[in-house]
Scaffold this active site. Sequence first.
Site, PDB file in Angstrom:
ATOM      1  N   THR A 131      67.435  -6.329 121.106  1.00 23.04           N
ATOM      2  CA  THR A 131      67.049  -7.330 122.093  1.00 23.04           C
ATOM      3  C   THR A 131      68.286  -8.121 122.496  1.00 23.04           C
ATOM      4  OG1 THR A 131      65.571  -9.207 122.562  1.00 23.04           O
ATOM      5  CG2 THR A 131      66.391  -9.020 120.319  1.00 23.04           C
TER       6      THR A 131
ATOM      7  N   HIS B 290      62.513  -8.066 104.165  1.00 22.07           N
ATOM      8  CA  HIS B 290      63.118  -8.153 102.825  1.00 22.07           C
ATOM      9  C   HIS B 290      62.292  -7.402 101.782  1.00 22.07           C
ATOM     10  CE1 HIS B 290      65.995  -9.486 100.080  1.00 22.07           C
ATOM     11  NE2 HIS B 290      65.742 -10.789 100.002  1.00 22.07           N
TER      12      HIS B 290
END
Length: 412
Positions: free
Chosen positions: A330, A383
């Site tokens: 992006t 994560h």
Amino acid sequence: MKVEIKVPELAESITEGTIIKWLKQPGEFVDKGEYVVELETDKVNVEITSEVSGVIEEHSKEEGDTVSVGETLAIVKEGKNEDQNSTNDDTSSTEDREHTKDNKDSKHKEGEKDKRKDPIASPAARKLAREKGINLEEVPAKDPLGRLRKSDIELYDKSSSEEKKQPYQENPSVVKENKENIERIPMSRRRQTIAKRLVEAQQSAAMLTTFNEVDMTAVMEMRNRHKEEFQEEYGIKLGFMSFFTKAIIAALKKFPLLNAEIEGTDIIKKNFFDIGVAVSTDEGLVVPVVRNADQRDFGELEKEIARLAEAARNQSLKIQDLQGGTFTITNGGIFGSLLSTPILNTPQVGILGMHKIQWRPVAVDKEQMENRPMMYIALSYDHRIIDGKEAVSFLVKVKELLETPEKLMLQS
């Protein structure tokens, strides 16, 4: 024979849509393959066609209704066009009586019949016309076949009366509350979906973001050296996106978990590279996908990214253009963003944010400072399967490749 027009299978992740425009009305004849109704889905607008030729007998749903895959939208009385005027067929007779009643005081029956035909227009043109309150029948088409496009609506709007040129034209869907400057504007289906997915991404993933900065000097110099021959060979300018895409793919090959996704308690590693490129549109952010990006050279990447971006802004993307994707890029820098934390495009586990190139003083060694074109880059990651070491190392790899772009050219 009566045939039902149903909501077809749209895509794996799309199960319903909203009817935003009937293109054929009860009593009208429709050819096989002709558009009957336009649906707005979570990702793209879809025009549904008739599988047979015949007369639209009835609409099973109204504009604004939400419909699911498999639901009946309309009933078609199958037959040839001339069957509309047959007095021996009960259904056709009923339709003839309705047309006669509608036109009994008209001296120009055929002329009025032509006016009732809905103009052929692209989804983007219909959407813009609805937003601006423009009657499609009044808009001239540049297309020799008479199909209206978004550019026709824009041109008509510019040349219309002063009333239509007002900076704000109230949309019928806007409801004013009291007499204060407060407006309640219903979200479009697409905006609702974007909002829902962004919240889900933050709630379902253990999302973190790590940052680095890239000295864009080498990339900018290489672009300047090759821009003319590149333009001549590929017919398109050499931009930054191909460099970033190449660098990301090389880094993904070294850190494959960033090209994976989580399914239950399993990690699904993907050995292909379908790179999503976020594009801002009037309806919100969409992420079309560059398929097999690792197998494309710089020119092919630039052309495909440009094609997808143009299709996104014109609302002509196909559902397959938006499906899948293993990693997303992006670029907030085109709007002037200096730094941001991009949100994951789930179920992907990684997204890279590009930002504005800004000239800053940089220490090139212990004694020297130079003004360099610098860009902050950000990697948001899940994560749950990616540790900080992997994420930071991935971003460092991207930085190194962009600062020595000759290595990327050798990978073409």
